[in-house]
Design an enzyme around this catalytic site. Sequence first.
Site, PDB file in Angstrom:
ATOM      1  N   GLY A 161       0.453  -1.349   0.037  1.00 17.01           N
ATOM      2  CA  GLY A 161       0.046  -0.020  -0.203  1.00 17.01           C
ATOM      3  C   GLY A 161       1.006   1.316  -0.106  1.00 17.01           C
ATOM      4  O   GLY A 161       1.928   1.421  -0.431  1.00 17.01           O
ATOM      5  N   ASP A 188      12.145 -11.700  -2.118  1.00 19.22           N
ATOM      6  CA  ASP A 188      11.409 -10.526  -2.693  1.00 19.22           C
ATOM      7  C   ASP A 188      12.394  -9.172  -2.385  1.00 19.22           C
ATOM      8  O   ASP A 188      12.669  -8.392  -2.099  1.00 19.22           O
ATOM      9  CB  ASP A 188      10.647  -9.368  -2.088  1.00 19.22           C
TER      10      ASP A 188
END
Length: 816
Positions: free
Chosen positions: A491, A611
């Site tokens: 977000g 990641d």
Amino acid sequence: MESILHLLFLLQFLPLLSSSESYNPQVKYFINCGSDSNVDLVGPRNFVGDKNSNPSFCVGKSNYVRNKNPLPGISPLYNTARIYTKIFRYMLNITQTGSYLIRLHFFPFSFKKTHLDDALFNVSASNFPLLSNFSVRSSSTEFPVIKEFFLTIAKGNFNIYFIPADETHFAFVNAIEAFLLPQNFFIVNDTAIPTLRTTDGALRTLYRINVGGPQVNDTLWRNWVPDDDYLTFGSSEQAPCNGEPQESRQRLVVTDIAPDAVYKTCKKVSIDNNGPSNIPNITWRFNVSKEARHFVRLHVCDFFSQPLDTVKFDLDISPNFSEVIDPNSDGYRETGTPLFYDYVVSSDDSGYMSFSIAPKENSVKKVAFLNGLEIMEFVGNSTFEVPVEHETRKHIALKIGLAGGAALILVLILLLSICLRLRRLKPIKPLILKNEFLCGRGRSPSSTTKRTENASIVTSLNLKLKMSLVEILAATENFNPKLLIGEGGFGKVYKGTLESGMKVAVKRSDSSHGQGLPEFQTEIMILSRIQHRHLVSLVGYCDEGLEMILVYEFMENGTLRDHLYDRKECLKNPSAETELTWKQRLEICIGSAKGLHYLHTGPDGGIFHRDVKSTNILLDEHYVAKVADFGLSQSGMPDPDHISMSLKGSFGYLDPEYFRTLQLTNKSDVYSFGVVLLEVLCARPPIVNSKQREEINLAEWGMFWQKEGQLEKIIDPLLVGHINQNSLRKFGEITEKCLKPQGADRPNMLDVCWDLEYALQLQQTPAHREAHEDSTTTAASTDLALPPMQNLSYNMFPVDDYSDFNSICSVFPTKS
């Protein structure tokens, strides 16, 4: 006779329903439940019949009933109601985050053979309880029963649930009010009340007293009742007092805190200098919940102080709270200045709370007085899990069918994967995508997850890190767009400042970005049990209502990628904006490698980041690198016989072996780190849109020139002439090892740390050493011509650099 008495009871509530003063909230809901008509009350309160309103108001099965024999003089608001035999909710669209007042109206009447006072039910707001096993019959107040709550509501859908206590009972409600409070309603001197910032749940109004005055109502349609019924027997003689309050210059920050009528009247007690030696007092006593926390607001308006003759008096609240009230402590000596004082007081197991005021014997003006009193109880501190309504057989059968079909598809996918593994396919190249994955911003579609509405499941995690939404709203100025510093897979990220002055980065979940509750939980679970100089620290988290928020230490210099190339102009490779020297870049790579090595060396296989990329490497004010974003991380070594169907990571960084076999190891992080090393060297994204196919994928492009022995052709133009050739050669060898197609051929992160330290030492080697090297020397002979550092043992790293490795033992204890 009974109807007349009933009517008399109702008349005392009419001021609450018809305020002559007006407050017009920016966000408001006034709902006439179970009705198809509207009810207008004095002021902006137009109660809309929910039968004809937006159907999104009401969610669930219910019946609406009407009182066929309404009492004369009763507001039509109480002639209808909704009743529920199963869970039901009103869903309100809140367009502005802030403090709200929720008021629920209950008036029981008979219909057919049922009486509404037989109802027994629970009421919850989103994810915490407001009323438990509530019955209007057992209510201490007369009809109608009005329950009032203050709570913070975040922007979005807000649900009020009505839940019958069991299958034999039902729930009902006549009217609902929900509106935004005036700004700073719970703010004093621009500072939020500490307890309200750190407490989940709501405040439930118990008492609102107009001391020494009649029943009045205020601009928020709240009822203030006289204090006579709460005075204890034997209190010292009280004397009424009155005056005209003056405009407050400091303490009264909003006009809607209390009406002028409250400040115009009071009760006082005084000491006559020629009177008895005992000190008189006034005491009020209230029934409250046992061993509960209460918010108390006292209202005073000093009509008695003179310029050289000021008032101070003692306040005692049972069981163990005392305070000296000094209306002139702020330096204001004008009479008639309205003030209020806020306290948080806990009750004992007696079931009551008493308030006592008495003059101070050493005060110049020996007077004690009180104008108004509010008592509210903190409710909803524990998470309330809303039960799921029973489904129809048709829906159950449909779900069973869908589940069976999904299971069949999974079996077919599993068989196909096994066949592919048995064929032992050759290594494939990293997947190349265009356009939508420019600048390395893309994500594997299978790595995205649906956001779950009930984020409160994480309350079982590290509660020491839990923060309230009110605290976060204060830190980010209600998520002020001016404080937005970035966006990611989870977000938006905002810069914030906590009450302590600490700068933080606040990451707020947004379902449109792909990640959700699983990543939120993983981040908290991992970061709450690890700590390292080169890993970003988690300061706290919030999971109120639909909000999932992570709070980190603030990294002044942003992401590594920000300093390598402009994300908006990534195709043009504008590396001229970077300020990082080659030495700084090496130090950043070394720090990142140390952080990853710390993750990989924990017990049971450690933690795999999954990641690793330049946007997940952050730089503090001193350009110290810290690895961030653990939402996709996995703890523990996976079962080698287990095939995970979930491929997670970012294209351009994804390990081709992991992509091919779906087997995750720590060597997958090593491959991704190899791509980061090329980003650092070349100052370009891992994937670009280029007409020349060999340039699209950075890993392929870099390894092509490395094998050609001409890596210097693709380095950042700003580095040309500033890199020691031996350092560049060693750096290329490290990168090549990290990008090996087979994970078994790649080094571990400790080896990478060592090689990068070696490359840094080579960069600092005097330039004249290079003159003795033959340009035709082989790689082996070249290494011999370099300083003999690579022959040192790993445990000979400088203590200052690797001292933080010692903390591994405290976080990952050795098994005995």
